[in-house]
Design a protein around this motif. Structure first.
Motif, short mmCIF file in Angstrom:
data_model
loop_
_atom_site.label_atom_id
_atom_site.label_comp_id
_atom_site.label_asym_id
_atom_site.label_seq_id
_atom_site.Cartn_x
_atom_site.Cartn_y
_atom_site.Cartn_z
N PHE A 1 0.83 -1.21 0.00
CA PHE A 1 0.00 0.00 0.00
C PHE A 1 0.86 1.26 0.00
O PHE A 1 0.42 2.33 -0.39
CB PHE A 1 -0.94 -0.02 1.22
CG PHE A 1 -0.25 0.33 2.51
CD1 PHE A 1 -0.32 1.63 3.00
CD2 PHE A 1 0.46 -0.62 3.23
CE1 PHE A 1 0.31 1.96 4.18
CE2 PHE A 1 1.09 -0.29 4.41
CZ PHE A 1 1.01 1.00 4.88
N LEU A 2 2.13 1.11 0.44
CA LEU A 2 3.04 2.27 0.48
C LEU A 2 3.19 2.91 -0.90
O LEU A 2 3.48 4.09 -1.03
CB LEU A 2 4.41 1.84 0.97
CG LEU A 2 4.66 1.82 2.47
CD1 LEU A 2 6.03 1.28 2.76
CD2 LEU A 2 4.50 3.22 3.05
N TRP A 3 3.00 2.10 -1.94
CA TRP A 3 3.22 2.59 -3.29
C TRP A 3 2.25 3.71 -3.66
O TRP A 3 2.57 4.60 -4.44
CB TRP A 3 3.11 1.43 -4.28
CG TRP A 3 3.42 1.84 -5.67
CD1 TRP A 3 2.61 1.77 -6.75
CD2 TRP A 3 4.64 2.40 -6.13
NE1 TRP A 3 3.24 2.26 -7.86
CE2 TRP A 3 4.50 2.66 -7.50
CE3 TRP A 3 5.86 2.72 -5.50
CZ2 TRP A 3 5.51 3.22 -8.26
CZ3 TRP A 3 6.86 3.28 -6.26
CH2 TRP A 3 6.68 3.53 -7.62
N ILE A 4 1.06 3.67 -3.04
CA ILE A 4 0.08 4.73 -3.30
C ILE A 4 0.68 6.07 -2.91
O ILE A 4 0.48 7.08 -3.58
CB ILE A 4 -1.21 4.47 -2.49
CG1 ILE A 4 -1.79 3.11 -2.85
CG2 ILE A 4 -2.24 5.57 -2.72
CD1 ILE A 4 -2.83 2.60 -1.88
N ILE A 5 1.46 6.07 -1.80
CA ILE A 5 2.08 7.31 -1.35
C ILE A 5 3.33 7.60 -2.16
O ILE A 5 3.54 8.71 -2.63
CB ILE A 5 2.44 7.20 0.16
CG1 ILE A 5 1.16 7.01 0.98
CG2 ILE A 5 3.20 8.42 0.63
CD1 ILE A 5 1.42 6.70 2.44
#
Lengths: 230, 225
Positions: free
Chosen positions: B86-90
């Motif tokens: 989910f870090l990739w969204i940031i």
């Protein structure tokens, strides 16, 4: 590791020369900064309001505006300004200034503003008696500043100048936007052609850490040398 | 001097100032907590925790901010695993990458400022608290932190101004902040001096405001009232 090999297969030699370029730009920027500081410090300490104003204007503007903006001003405006001056003397050809000179000038002016503040602080902390003694001995203004005050001031200024040096060293990374091939620019090129930005930017970080570490060791020695009389 | 350009570019630059201010406030806000956290770690007696906090501040203070942004924006995207979390969204957004880099950077400087402030607190103050029977936790939160904040205000004000100038690097990762827009106008009109005066004026105005707010806070929280 083969990415860092010297020669045609790796980026080792390119990064090595880029590091030398970073050092060269930092040193020349620092020296240009000293020249600016030697001009503007007396202005800031002068008893004439108008000269004070000029000195304060320089340090306030440069320290309040981002380094990158100053670099853009020099990068886009540098050759225009030189050409304008040249046109007064009747030279109308296109003049392009070398990226190294533009970069060192831009960073030098920034570093000069910080050095000016450091020198001002150091001079103000010198004992008043020194000024008075110099005056009593009949030494002229110029001699008072450059022969009596400056040598004493340097000792007090070295710790803060080492901070200025660190700032200058790190600011040179910003010159990469003008295309001068220093550490940052070379890492950008290498990262682009190998598609390995993580490795090359991390390596650039290590190079900068190494430079700051080595220069700190050197400055500590210098500091010890200048305060040996105390 | 092209005054028309200065007048027409002013609203554009003012619009871009909003992004600069957003970047600045977000990174200062997160950076203060990060700095406080690492300052507390620095005061820890455990040598590993201590060294870890020292290493963090040494690395982030010893490398240029530009390298830090590039590692986070260009470098981290290279790790395949990160792309699946989910870090990739940031991390795919330059805006958040810039904020992360600025936060980590200002956090390192803030931790040094706070650490030295904690260390200059007179031991008598803490002893007085102890003798009044106040618990260690409350001494820390109610006595040490307020004094440290007061102590570090001048240095912290400088750090905020430095960070404000640092936000200009967001323009290198495609964000159109004040410097980004200024560069765009310069490169399309080739009038660097006019644009520099306007953009530099806006930056100086912000410096002036920050400087005065800090001065006011210093006065408000000074010991002699």
């Amino acid at each position: 590791m083969e990415l860092l090999a010297f020669g045609k297969t790796g980026w080792g030699d390119e990064l090595f020369y880029a590091t030398l370029m970073t050092i060269a730009v930092s040193v020349s920027a620092m020296l240009i900064g000293f020249i600016f500081a030697l001009i503007f410090t007396p202005l800031k300490l002068s008893k004439y309001k108008f000269l004070n104003l000029i000195g304060n204007f320089y340090t306030t503007v440069i320290r309040g505006v981002p380094e990158l903006l100053v670099i853009y001003l020099f990068f886009f405006g540098g050759s225009g300004a030189i050409m304008y001056v040249a046109s007064i003397f009747g030279y109308y050809e296109y003049i392009e200034i070398n990226a190294f000179i533009t970069g060192s000038m831009a960073i030098g002016i920034i570093s000069g503003a910080y050095s000016t503040e450091v020198f001002r602080g150091a001079i103000q902390s010198i004992d008043k008696g020194q000024f008075e003694a110099a005056k009593v001995l009949g030494i002229n203004k110029f001699g008072q500043f450059y022969k009596i005050i400056l040598p004493q001031m340097l000792r007090l200024a070295i710790p803060n100048l080492s901070n200025v040096w660190q700032i200058t060293l790190k600011d040179t990374s910003l010159i990469s936007v003008t295309g001068l091939v220093e550490i940052m620019r070379q890492s950008y090129i290498a990262a682009g052609s190998t598609r390995d930005p993580l490795f090359f930017y991390s390596f650039a970080a290590v190079l900068y850490l190494l430079l700051t570490y080595v220069s700190m060791k050197f400055i500590n020695k210098l500091e010890a040398r200048y305060s040996r009389g105390y | 001097m092209d005054f028309d350009l200065m007048i027409t570019s002013f609203p554009k630059l003012l619009g871009a100032t909003v992004i600069t201010l957003k970047l600045l406030s977000a990174s200062i806000f997160f950076g203060l907590f990060l700095g406080l956290f690492f300052a507390i770690l620095r005061l820890n007696k455990n040598i590993f925790i201590n060294k870890f906090a020292y290493g963090y501040s040494y690395i982030f203070r010893g490398t240029p901010l530009l390298v830090q942004i590039f590692i986070i924006y260009f470098g981290l995207g290279q790790i395949e695993y990160l792309r699946t979390t989910f870090l990739w969204i940031i991390l795919k957004e330059p805006y958040w990458c810039a904020i992360i880099a600025f936060t980590l950077n200002t956090g390192a400087y803030t931790s040094e400022i706070l650490r030295s402030a904690f260390q200059t607190i007179k031991p008598g103050v803490i002893e007085a608290g102890k003798s009044l029977g106040i618990s260690n936790k409350i001494i820390f939160y109610k006595i040490q932190i307020p004094i440290a904040i007061r102590q570090s205000l001048p240095a912290y004000g400088n750090e905020i101004i430095l960070m404000m100038k640092g936000t200009s690097l967001a323009s290198t990762v495609t964000l159109m902040d004040l410097t980004g827009v200024a560069k765009y106008i310069i490169s399309t009109t080739f009038k660097p001096i006019e644009v520099f005066i306007v953009a530099g004026g806006i930056y100086l105005f912000m410096t002036f405001i920050i400087h005065n707010v800090i001065k006011y806070l210093e006065k408000k929280y000074s010991f002699q009232q």
